[in-house]
Each structure stands twice: as structure tokens, then as C-alpha cells.
Write a protein that holds these residues in place. Structure first.
Motif: not given
Length: 194
Positions: A93-103, A151-165
Motif C-alpha cells: 500500500y502507499a499513502g497519499r496526503s497534502n490534499l492530493k487525490a492520487g488520480v 509500490k512493491w509486488g502486487t500494489f493494493l492501493g493508496c491510503i488517504p493518510a500521511d505517514h504519521f496517520k
């Protein structure tokens, strides 16, 4: 890569810098094309996260080694030395934050991206998040780790959270529910026989 594959069924990583992060490059002084005030903020963000100081970075060889393997160059070296075991299921899983949608960057995961579910970055990570977004192409990130690096192996998706959350450190009791996320992750692994 250590010959322990027979003891491990699966590895699921969350916002892990598999391909390194420029944040570590800046903290080590490897990134030259950065104005000083941004570099200081980025370095402070990372070292604050690690609960260390610039003095520690300069004098602690263990910390320098750890930062090196978080850097883009160090991660590539680590990956070349530690190959995936063919008998282990790798997911990420990856995280995305800073109000970015990750489209686009989050749309290739096994689970659908939720572009309307946005996360404001924790203030201490704002300098590093903004620094990563200043590159072309923009590196959508969780404040420390770019999505593409996680992203590593099978990428499952993005979590809408920063590294702390992602690990439950948040200022307000709203937004990303890390406990629900991890419970669901474990339930899915169990249902897959892992």
C-alpha cells in the motif's frame, strides 16, 4: 534474499520506501538542486520523525547508514542485494496526503482509489510533502514516501493518510481509521489462507 522464505507466507508493506525517497537524499545532503530553506525543513521533518538531530546525522554512523538505505541510491543498492523470495506473496500500500487525490498514480491498485477522500498533511510533514511535489512529474506522497516508491509486488492501493496517520499518530480523532484498516488487512490475509 536472506534464505528465510520458507518461514514467511507473505509480506505486506505500508508506505515503505522500496525505491527510496528524496527526503532522505536531502537529509544526507545528496540533493543539490534545493534551496536552503526547503532543505532545512525537509531535513528537520525527517530527523524529527526519527527523533534525531542534525548533530546525530553528522556523528552517528548507524543513523547515516539507515538514512543511506532510505535514499534513492541506497534503496537501489539494497534491492539488488536482497532479492524477493519466489515463495513469498509480496503486496503493498502507499499513502497519499497534502490534499492530493492520487488520480493516475493510485489508480493501478487492486482496490479502487477514492479521489474524493482527501487528507491534509500533518504540519511537521508539510515541508517534505511540498518538496516531493515540487519535482516534475509531481511525486504524490504521504509526507515522506512517494507513492511510486511504495509500490512493491502486487500494489493494493493508496491510503488517504500521511505517514504519521498510517500508524495512528494524528492530532484529531477524525479521518483515516488505522485500526479499521489493519483489521481489514489481517482479515483479507486470513481469508486468502495466509
Amino acid at each position: 534474499g536472506l534464505g528465510l522464505g520458507a518461514n514467511v507466507a507473505s509480506i505486506t508493506t505500508i508506505a515503505t520506501p522500496h525505491r527510496g525517497t528524496r527526503v532522505a537524499d536531502v537529509a544526507l545532503g545528496l540533493e543539490n538542486a534545493v534551496p536552503g530553506f526547503i532543505a532545512d525543513g525537509v531535513t528537520s521533518s525527517l530527523l524529527g520523525f526519527l527523533q534525531r538531530t542534525v548533530y546525530d546525522r553528522d556523528t552517528d554512523s548507524s543513523l547515516r547508514s539507515q538514512l543511506y538505505y532510505l535514499s534513492v541510491r541506497g534503496a537501489a543498492e539494497f534491492n539488488a542485494q536482497h532479492m524477493n523470495d519466489p515463495g513469498v506473496v509480496y503486496e503493498s500500500y502507499a499513502g497519499r496526503s497534502n490534499l492530493k487525490a492520487g488520480v493516475n498514480v493510485c489508480d493501478d491498485g487492486k482496490f479502487a482509489n477514492e479521489p474524493l477522500n482527501l487528507d491534509p498533511v500533518t504540519p511537521v510533514l508539510s515541508a517534505s510533502a511540498t518538496f516531493l511535489e515540487a519535482h516534475i512529474p509531481i511525486e504524490i506522497n504521504d509526507g515522506l514516501i512517494p507513492v511510486e516508491s511504495a509500490k512493491w509486488g502486487t500494489f493494493l492501493g493508496c491510503i488517504p493518510a500521511d505517514h504519521f496517520k498510517e500508524v495512528g499518530h494524528k492530532l484529531l480523532p477524525i479521518g483515516f481509521d488505522h485500526l479499521a484498516f489493519y483489521r481489514k488487512l489481517v482479515a483479507r490475509l486470513r481469508s486468502n489462507g495466509l
